[in-house]
Design a protein around this motif. Structure first.
Motif, PDB file in Angstrom:
ATOM      1  N   ARG A   1       0.864  -1.177   0.000  1.00  0.00           N
ATOM      2  CA  ARG A   1       0.000   0.000   0.000  1.00  0.00           C
ATOM      3  C   ARG A   1       0.899   1.225   0.000  1.00  0.00           C
ATOM      4  O   ARG A   1       1.806   1.340   0.835  1.00  0.00           O
ATOM      5  CB  ARG A   1      -0.943  -0.036   1.205  1.00  0.00           C
ATOM      6  N   VAL A   2       0.650   2.139  -0.935  1.00  0.00           N
ATOM      7  CA  VAL A   2       1.612   3.185  -1.268  1.00  0.00           C
ATOM      8  C   VAL A   2       1.133   4.564  -0.808  1.00  0.00           C
ATOM      9  O   VAL A   2       0.045   5.012  -1.181  1.00  0.00           O
ATOM     10  CB  VAL A   2       1.885   3.203  -2.785  1.00  0.00           C
ATOM     11  N   VAL A   3       1.971   5.202  -0.009  1.00  0.00           N
ATOM     12  CA  VAL A   3       1.775   6.599   0.395  1.00  0.00           C
ATOM     13  C   VAL A   3       2.798   7.431  -0.368  1.00  0.00           C
ATOM     14  O   VAL A   3       3.981   7.099  -0.392  1.00  0.00           O
ATOM     15  CB  VAL A   3       1.979   6.786   1.909  1.00  0.00           C
ATOM     16  N   MET A   4       2.349   8.518  -0.984  1.00  0.00           N
ATOM     17  CA  MET A   4       3.241   9.305  -1.837  1.00  0.00           C
ATOM     18  C   MET A   4       3.300  10.762  -1.407  1.00  0.00           C
ATOM     19  O   MET A   4       2.279  11.376  -1.099  1.00  0.00           O
ATOM     20  CB  MET A   4       2.759   9.225  -3.287  1.00  0.00           C
TER      21      MET A   4
ATOM     22  N   VAL B   1       4.068   1.929  10.036  1.00  0.00           N
ATOM     23  CA  VAL B   1       4.598   0.594   9.739  1.00  0.00           C
ATOM     24  C   VAL B   1       4.022  -0.449  10.693  1.00  0.00           C
ATOM     25  O   VAL B   1       3.711  -1.581  10.291  1.00  0.00           O
ATOM     26  CB  VAL B   1       6.138   0.609   9.796  1.00  0.00           C
ATOM     27  N   GLN B   2       3.864  -0.081  11.947  1.00  0.00           N
ATOM     28  CA  GLN B   2       3.303  -1.029  12.915  1.00  0.00           C
ATOM     29  C   GLN B   2       1.864  -1.408  12.544  1.00  0.00           C
ATOM     30  O   GLN B   2       1.470  -2.570  12.650  1.00  0.00           O
ATOM     31  CB  GLN B   2       3.336  -0.436  14.318  1.00  0.00           C
ATOM     32  N   ALA B   3       1.086  -0.434  12.094  1.00  0.00           N
ATOM     33  CA  ALA B   3      -0.317  -0.692  11.758  1.00  0.00           C
ATOM     34  C   ALA B   3      -0.489  -1.266  10.352  1.00  0.00           C
ATOM     35  O   ALA B   3      -1.423  -2.040  10.101  1.00  0.00           O
ATOM     36  CB  ALA B   3      -1.123   0.596  11.886  1.00  0.00           C
ATOM     37  N   VAL B   4       0.390  -0.865   9.429  1.00  0.00           N
ATOM     38  CA  VAL B   4       0.295  -1.294   8.028  1.00  0.00           C
ATOM     39  C   VAL B   4       1.672  -1.810   7.608  1.00  0.00           C
ATOM     40  O   VAL B   4       2.460  -1.083   6.982  1.00  0.00           O
ATOM     41  CB  VAL B   4      -0.159  -0.133   7.113  1.00  0.00           C
ATOM     42  N   PRO B   5       2.004  -3.047   7.937  1.00  0.00           N
ATOM     43  CA  PRO B   5       3.364  -3.551   7.708  1.00  0.00           C
ATOM     44  C   PRO B   5       3.791  -3.581   6.242  1.00  0.00           C
ATOM     45  O   PRO B   5       4.993  -3.617   5.962  1.00  0.00           O
ATOM     46  CB  PRO B   5       3.309  -4.974   8.287  1.00  0.00           C
ATOM     47  N   ASP B   6       2.825  -3.555   5.310  1.00  0.00           N
ATOM     48  CA  ASP B   6       3.194  -3.604   3.892  1.00  0.00           C
ATOM     49  C   ASP B   6       3.280  -2.219   3.254  1.00  0.00           C
ATOM     50  O   ASP B   6       3.362  -2.090   2.038  1.00  0.00           O
ATOM     51  CB  ASP B   6       2.208  -4.472   3.113  1.00  0.00           C
TER      52      ASP B   6
ATOM     53  N   ILE C   1       5.585  12.648 -13.997  1.00  0.00           N
ATOM     54  CA  ILE C   1       5.195  12.478 -12.594  1.00  0.00           C
ATOM     55  C   ILE C   1       3.881  11.699 -12.474  1.00  0.00           C
ATOM     56  O   ILE C   1       3.612  11.059 -11.443  1.00  0.00           O
ATOM     57  CB  ILE C   1       5.074  13.864 -11.922  1.00  0.00           C
ATOM     58  N   SER C   2       3.060  11.694 -13.524  1.00  0.00           N
ATOM     59  CA  SER C   2       1.778  10.994 -13.467  1.00  0.00           C
ATOM     60  C   SER C   2       1.955   9.491 -13.250  1.00  0.00           C
ATOM     61  O   SER C   2       1.077   8.829 -12.683  1.00  0.00           O
ATOM     62  CB  SER C   2       0.972  11.249 -14.738  1.00  0.00           C
ATOM     63  N   TYR C   3       3.085   8.950 -13.685  1.00  0.00           N
ATOM     64  CA  TYR C   3       3.380   7.526 -13.458  1.00  0.00           C
ATOM     65  C   TYR C   3       3.346   7.197 -11.975  1.00  0.00           C
ATOM     66  O   TYR C   3       2.804   6.162 -11.560  1.00  0.00           O
ATOM     67  CB  TYR C   3       4.763   7.207 -14.047  1.00  0.00           C
ATOM     68  N   TRP C   4       3.905   8.099 -11.173  1.00  0.00           N
ATOM     69  CA  TRP C   4       4.016   7.830  -9.735  1.00  0.00           C
ATOM     70  C   TRP C   4       2.698   8.062  -9.019  1.00  0.00           C
ATOM     71  O   TRP C   4       2.346   7.331  -8.090  1.00  0.00           O
ATOM     72  CB  TRP C   4       5.133   8.685  -9.141  1.00  0.00           C
ATOM     73  N   TYR C   5       1.932   9.063  -9.449  1.00  0.00           N
ATOM     74  CA  TYR C   5       0.603   9.252  -8.861  1.00  0.00           C
ATOM     75  C   TYR C   5      -0.261   8.011  -9.060  1.00  0.00           C
ATOM     76  O   TYR C   5      -1.056   7.639  -8.190  1.00  0.00           O
ATOM     77  CB  TYR C   5      -0.109  10.452  -9.502  1.00  0.00           C
ATOM     78  N   HIS C   6      -0.100   7.376 -10.213  1.00  0.00           N
ATOM     79  CA  HIS C   6      -0.906   6.194 -10.520  1.00  0.00           C
ATOM     80  C   HIS C   6      -0.610   5.029  -9.573  1.00  0.00           C
ATOM     81  O   HIS C   6      -1.456   4.152  -9.370  1.00  0.00           O
ATOM     82  CB  HIS C   6      -0.659   5.783 -11.978  1.00  0.00           C
ATOM     83  N   LEU C   7       0.567   4.997  -8.972  1.00  0.00           N
ATOM     84  CA  LEU C   7       0.930   3.943  -8.027  1.00  0.00           C
ATOM     85  C   LEU C   7       0.390   4.203  -6.624  1.00  0.00           C
ATOM     86  O   LEU C   7       0.330   3.282  -5.800  1.00  0.00           O
ATOM     87  CB  LEU C   7       2.454   3.807  -7.937  1.00  0.00           C
ATOM     88  N   ALA C   8      -0.002   5.447  -6.350  1.00  0.00           N
ATOM     89  CA  ALA C   8      -0.302   5.846  -4.973  1.00  0.00           C
ATOM     90  C   ALA C   8      -1.693   5.400  -4.531  1.00  0.00           C
ATOM     91  O   ALA C   8      -2.653   5.400  -5.305  1.00  0.00           O
ATOM     92  CB  ALA C   8      -0.173   7.358  -4.835  1.00  0.00           C
ATOM     93  N   ASP C   9      -1.787   5.037  -3.253  1.00  0.00           N
ATOM     94  CA  ASP C   9      -3.080   4.844  -2.595  1.00  0.00           C
ATOM     95  C   ASP C   9      -3.522   6.120  -1.890  1.00  0.00           C
ATOM     96  O   ASP C   9      -4.717   6.392  -1.782  1.00  0.00           O
ATOM     97  CB  ASP C   9      -2.979   3.707  -1.566  1.00  0.00           C
ATOM     98  N   VAL C  10      -2.545   6.876  -1.389  1.00  0.00           N
ATOM     99  CA  VAL C  10      -2.810   8.141  -0.706  1.00  0.00           C
ATOM    100  C   VAL C  10      -1.675   9.100  -1.047  1.00  0.00           C
ATOM    101  O   VAL C  10      -0.515   8.692  -1.144  1.00  0.00           O
ATOM    102  CB  VAL C  10      -2.866   7.971   0.835  1.00  0.00           C
ATOM    103  N   VAL C  11      -2.005  10.371  -1.236  1.00  0.00           N
ATOM    104  CA  VAL C  11      -0.988  11.413  -1.426  1.00  0.00           C
ATOM    105  C   VAL C  11      -1.003  12.325  -0.213  1.00  0.00           C
ATOM    106  O   VAL C  11      -2.070  12.706   0.282  1.00  0.00           O
ATOM    107  CB  VAL C  11      -1.238  12.214  -2.716  1.00  0.00           C
ATOM    108  N   VAL C  12       0.192  12.675   0.275  1.00  0.00           N
ATOM    109  CA  VAL C  12       0.339  13.495   1.484  1.00  0.00           C
ATOM    110  C   VAL C  12       0.873  14.868   1.113  1.00  0.00           C
ATOM    111  O   VAL C  12       1.847  14.984   0.374  1.00  0.00           O
ATOM    112  CB  VAL C  12       1.307  12.830   2.492  1.00  0.00           C
ATOM    113  N   VAL C  13       0.221  15.913   1.643  1.00  0.00           N
ATOM    114  CA  VAL C  13       0.666  17.297   1.427  1.00  0.00           C
ATOM    115  C   VAL C  13       0.746  17.974   2.806  1.00  0.00           C
ATOM    116  O   VAL C  13      -0.150  18.718   3.193  1.00  0.00           O
ATOM    117  CB  VAL C  13      -0.287  18.063   0.498  1.00  0.00           C
ATOM    118  N   PRO C  14       1.844  17.750   3.555  1.00  0.00           N
ATOM    119  CA  PRO C  14       1.939  18.247   4.933  1.00  0.00           C
ATOM    120  C   PRO C  14       2.573  19.629   5.036  1.00  0.00           C
ATOM    121  O   PRO C  14       3.429  19.880   5.887  1.00  0.00           O
ATOM    122  CB  PRO C  14       2.817  17.185   5.599  1.00  0.00           C
ATOM    123  N   SER C  15       2.140  20.557   4.186  1.00  0.00           N
ATOM    124  CA  SER C  15       2.789  21.861   4.075  1.00  0.00           C
ATOM    125  C   SER C  15       2.547  22.740   5.291  1.00  0.00           C
ATOM    126  O   SER C  15       1.528  22.624   5.978  1.00  0.00           O
ATOM    127  CB  SER C  15       2.282  22.601   2.838  1.00  0.00           C
TER     128      SER C  15
END
Length: 385
Positions: A198-201, A223-228, A273-287
């Motif tokens: 599961r991918v966070v980007m 990682v503890q909650a989502v080991p993969d 960059i669209s290649y990598w968005y396609h892999l993501a399950d969630v995108v993070v923007v912690p600005s």
């Protein structure tokens, strides 16, 4: 009838079109070819070695390239004086807009401001910023947040400020959740050796203000909650240089104990960059505060990927909390980011519903054709005054 002349002056920092540039050049490259008929548009930018003086964007829109550095401003002004456009839009360089207005007082000069950077210290104090912006015929910003900030700092400018939100090209981003897309995504994950992950980007520059350290700080909990889980960090400190910074080194240090869960991908040009968005399950923007708009938000939403973001700056104007993603108060990022990501990573149906709603919202409000139509209307009104 002869078309009215309109010039768009880029900052002179990056060659266009290139794909390897800041968001300012991307706005010019993506928006202007979609502007409705009515203006004879010329774009001014910087020339790189061995590149022709004149080029074009898609659709044949001309790009005039001039010497960079200290010669750029004078070169732009000379060219503008020869061509004599009635409207001149200067992108994210208010000092250059003021110089152009001084040289061409009869032209309508617009200062398009993409962030607070060049009207704040160390580039300009408040008095200097106001002196640069007061002569402008129009000031265009990309969010209501930025308009409010400008109005608070400079009440005399309120009547000059217009908002034109940025956009995205839906065709450049493959949305998640249809069978073909999911099969292709699974194939990509297998090729990476990430099947079942599961991918966070995170996508963007590696700067403290972007808050990437908050994401890596939450790694033990995630990682503890989502080991993969696999955390993708896509970007570099600079657009056109591989030079490392102390902050980037710090991020690698934070990730060192979790090397099986973190992948760093150096700067990726647009639209790759669209290649990598396609892999993501969630995108993070912690600005942190000061994020005027954030193209990453609309790019993630165009990919039908839910966004977990801070409520900084103009982000709440894009990401709807509990509708297209999750918004977190900036003050709670340290303790709130991990649980928010875990919640989404453990709930596929929620990811799907938020992601699909984000794609729909982007299609309705945040396409480049919308930005282009508003720009056209603004320039027409100026030209008629």
């Amino acid at each position: 009838m002869q078309k009215q002349k309109a010039a768009v002056v880029t900052p002179g920092s990056f060659f266009i079109p290139s794909g390897r540039s800041s968001s300012v050049e991307r706005v010019v490259e993506q928006m202007l070819p979609l502007v409705p008929e009515g203006f004879d548009i010329r774009i001014y930018g910087v020339q790189e070695p061995n590149q022709p003086v004149k080029g074009s964007l898609d659709g044949g829109l001309p790009v005039y390239r001039l010497q960079g550095g200290t010669r750029y401003a004078s070169g732009v002004i000379r060219s503008l004086l020869e061509w004599k456009p009635g409207v001149i839009d200067v992108q994210n360089r208010p000092w250059l807009a003021r110089r152009i207005k001084q040289a061409m007082p009869g032209a309508k000069v617009v200062s398009t401001i993409h962030s607070l950077t060049y009207i704040s210290s160390p580039y300009a104090d408040r008095l200097t910023a106001e002196r640069m912006l007061l002569p402008m015929d129009e000031i265009v910003v990309n969010s209501e947040y930025l308009k409010k900030e400008l109005a608070v700092r400079h009440p005399l400018l309120v009547h000059k400020i217009s908002v034109n939100p940025l956009g995205v090209s839906l065709l450049d981003f493959m949305p998640r959740w249809n069978p073909y897309s999911e099969a292709l995504r699974e194939s990509k994950l297998v090729n990476k050796g990430w099947q079942g992950r599961r991918v966070v980007m995170y996508a963007g520059r590696l700067l403290p203000i972007k808050g990437v350290h908050h994401l890596l700080g939450a790694l033990p909990e995630i990682v503890q909650a989502v080991p993969d889980v696999m955390v993708l960090i896509v970007g570099s400190p600079f657009y056109s240089s591989s030079r490392r910074t102390a902050y980037e080194v710090h991020l690698h240090d934070l990730a060192e104990l979790y090397s099986n869960h973190v992948t760093f991908v150096p700067f990726v040009s647009y639209p790759a960059i669209s290649y990598w968005y396609h892999l993501a399950d969630v995108v993070v923007v912690p600005s942190a505060e000061g994020e005027a708009f954030g193209l990453v938000n609309v790019e993630a939403m165009a990919s039908a990927v839910p966004v977990v973001a801070s409520d900084a700056g103009g982000i709440p104007e894009i990401v709807e909390d509990a509708a297209t993603g999750i918004l977190l108060p900036q003050t709670t990022l340290e303790e709130g980011l991990g649980p928010a990501l875990i919640r989404l990573l453990c709930d596929e149906q929620l990811r799907r519903s938020l992601g699909q709603a984000g794609r729909l919202r982007t299609a309705q409000y945040f396409q480049w054709k919308h930005t282009a139509a508003r720009w056209h209307e603004m320039m027409q009104k100026l030209d008629l005054q």
